[in-house]
Each structure stands twice: as C-alpha cells, then as structure tokens.
Design a protein around this motif. Structure first.
Motif, PDB file in Angstrom:
ATOM      1  N   ARG A 224      61.444   0.229   7.016  1.00 38.42           N
ATOM      2  CA  ARG A 224      60.199   0.498   7.728  1.00 38.42           C
ATOM      3  C   ARG A 224      60.286   1.688   8.678  1.00 38.42           C
ATOM      4  N   GLN A 225      61.477   2.151   8.955  1.00 38.66           N
ATOM      5  CA  GLN A 225      61.610   3.254   9.894  1.00 38.66           C
ATOM      6  C   GLN A 225      62.815   4.114   9.520  1.00 38.66           C
ATOM      7  N   ASP A 226      62.837   5.307  10.091  1.00 41.51           N
ATOM      8  CA  ASP A 226      63.966   6.214   9.881  1.00 41.51           C
ATOM      9  C   ASP A 226      65.150   5.655  10.659  1.00 41.51           C
ATOM     10  N   ALA A 227      66.117   5.107   9.932  1.00 40.01           N
ATOM     11  CA  ALA A 227      67.214   4.398  10.585  1.00 40.01           C
ATOM     12  C   ALA A 227      68.053   5.328  11.443  1.00 40.01           C
ATOM     13  N   ALA A 228      68.333   6.531  10.948  1.00 45.48           N
ATOM     14  CA  ALA A 228      69.157   7.467  11.718  1.00 45.48           C
ATOM     15  C   ALA A 228      68.449   7.855  13.018  1.00 45.48           C
TER      16      ALA A 228
END
Length: 350
Positions: A224-228
């Motif tokens: 659901r989101q940019d993990a980095a």
C-alpha cells in the motif's frame, strides 16, 4: 509410522513410512512432540526441489529420493546410541537443523554452519514431520523449563539470533526487517529483547499484526505504500542503519537497497531464487556493507534461543499462527503459508 513425505513440487503426502532404525552410536531417537513448518519447506513445496535430493544422492548425507520433511522440532528421547552419555530416555530436547563434521577447518573455527560436509535434517535426510526421528545427540539441547509449545520456536529463533548478531545490532541502531514470516518476525522479537526498535515491512496484514505482537514499533504495508520511503521517514530521513532482508524476493532486496543509510549494513537471510541486480556503484560510494546469514551455529545460537524463550515465552506465542495435526499439513500448513494467509509459524502436533 505416519509422516509427511516430500515426493516433489506440490506433492507432499501424509503416509505410512518406515520407523527409524535403532539410533547409531552417537544418535538419539525422538518421539516428536511438536514440529513446525519453515519457509524453506514451503519453497520446496511450491517450486522445488531446490535442496531436497530427489534424483541424485546428496554428497554429504547420501540420501536420494522422497524424504520426511521437518527440521524444526521438539522431541522426547526414547532411545540413545551406545556412545551417548548426555541424554537418557525421557529427556525432552530440541535438535539443531544442521549436521556438521566437527573436524574440517570451518568447524574447527566455530563456523559449523559452513562445514565442508554440512547437511540438514528434513532436507537431506528424514526429518521431524513424523512420529519419530533419529538425530545426532551433539546437535541436540535440553529444553530445560520450556514447555514443547514454547521450545518449538527455539530452532527458528536461533536462525533469527544468528542473523541479528551478525548484523551487529545494538541498542540505538535503526533497524528495518523486510519480510515478516517466521524468521522475520522472530528477528523482530530478538531485537525487541535487546531493547532495539524495529521497522517491520511486509505485504500481509496478518504478518504485520504478528510483527506488532513481536515488538515492531513501526509497521509498513509494502502493498500500500513505498516501503523504502516509509523506512526513511521512520528513521529521520537517513535510512536504516541495518536492514535484515528475509523475504528472498527481488522487491525486498530493492527495498533494502533504497532504504539503507550511508555506511549501513544489509543482512541477507532469505534465499533469492530470482536474479537480483544490485546497484554496485551506490554500494561502493556509500560504503554499504552486504552480508549473508545461513541458519545458525548450534553451540552458540540454540542455547541462547532456549534461554531467551525461557525468559520470554511470549515470543513463541506471538510467532505461532496455529497448531494443527499432521494429516492437515498440506491444506492447513504448506498451502496456507504459500498463499500468505498464515500470520506466523504453523506448528504440527504429530
């Protein structure tokens, strides 16, 4: 006896299997009280054989053909070999997973997990997803005061401890754990027990919840989101000092590369089957260190795991998704873990 026998990809059968023979001179025979399924077992089930010697003899164990899975187990000693003095019938023990020679240069230096003739119970010889199994006495340790439902996490926790120790994790370090399956969740728990905060990353809400129970202070749903970007935000913009990568996926490695700080450390634990290109230029310019972690060192990691579980039995509680019977191992265990619907370790009660 009944056993879960690997015959090939998507072919694990619960079937009648010969009882193990009388233990050899330095072996013990265990009545298996609990066993659990590892991500490696799932990998063999879904896309193997990778490690299991179905068609050619294993160079160290000599085994070839179908075998009984299971390298995570707790058992009661029912027979001992002629030269075994440290255990007796009735003792409850946890075996390590790997068998080493004790004499090669790696064993002499204490790195028994790199033994020249290393092989793994449950992958290269019959393992513990059965009613009984023979294991070397020297890789077994008494569970002490740990009940079987807690001690069953000792071997996978030893793997997590080996990874965390080799990463140089210390209080104050900013650590991200990518992949929150059994080993990843236990790596979080190992850091928590040391007073170290962690960012936990996964695509499964169930596994994220399990990591929260293990002590992860920040949770990132990578679907659901940019993990980095989320890891960098959680670490003040600099990135994580240490990234422990247990997913074994190209996406997980890419996240690790993008989330690690300058001068940071990426610790690879998951087995990567797919090609995984690395930005070698950035590794050099930012002095990013990459190291790898293979299983555990029995003499060091297994006693520490048992001691930690004795003090913190909730580590096992948080790590376990369910306890099932051996007959249900494929639909209730391997298939659920492969589908990502298991929130943690699936334990088998033979």
């Amino acid at each position: 006896m009944q056993a879960a026998v690997y015959h090939g990809q998507h072919d694990v059968r619960v079937q009648e299997w010969p009882d193990p023979p009388a233990p050899a001179a330095l072996e013990v025979q265990l009545e298996v009280l609990r066993a659990s399924i590892c991500g490696t077992d799932v990998d063999e089930f879904t896309s193997g054989p990778h490690l299991i010697p179905l068609t050619a003899p294993h160079p160290a164990s000599g085994h070839v053909g179908p075998l009984v899975l299971g390298h995570e187990m707790v058992g009661r000693v029912v027979a001992v070999g002629a030269r075994v003095t440290e255990f007796a019938a009735g003792d409850v023990v946890v075996p390590g997973s790997g068998v080493s020679c004790g004499t090669c240069r790696w064993c002499r230096s204490g790195r028994t997990n790199l033994c020249a003739t290393y092989y793994t119970v449950g992958l290269h010889v019959d393992g513990g997803l059965a009613e009984r199994v023979n294991v070397p006495a020297r890789i077994s340790r008494s569970v002490g005061n740990c009940p079987p439902d807690v001690a069953i996490m000792a071997q996978p926790l030893a793997v997590a401890l080996h990874a965390v120790r080799g990463a140089g994790a210390e209080r104050g370090a900013r650590i991200a754990v990518i992949g929150l399956g059994g080993i990843g969740s236990l790596a979080v728990a190992a850091c928590t027990a040391r007073g170290i905060d962690t960012v936990g990353v996964d695509v499964s809400p169930a596994r994220l919840e399990a990591a929260a129970r293990s002590g992860a202070t920040v949770l990132v749903n990578a679907s659901r989101q940019d993990a980095a970007a989320a890891i960098r935000q959680a670490t003040g913009g600099d990135g994580a000092d240490i990234v422990i990568e247990t997913s074994g996926t190209p996406r997980g490695l890419a996240t690790a590369m993008n989330a690690v700080s300058r001068g940071g450390h990426i610790r690879l634990v998951g087995l990567h089957r797919d090609p995984s290109p690395l930005d070698l230029t950035r590794l050099v310019l930012d002095e990013i260190r990459i190291s790898t972690s293979k299983v555990h060192i029995c003499d060091q990691d297994l006693p520490e795991a048992l001691a930690l579980l004795a003090d913190h039995p909730d580590i096992a509680t948080a790590a376990v998704d369910s306890v099932i019977g051996l007959a249900d191992i494929v639909p209730g265990g391997l298939a659920r873990m492969a589908a990502g619907t298991a929130a943690g370790k699936v334990v088998i009660k033979p």
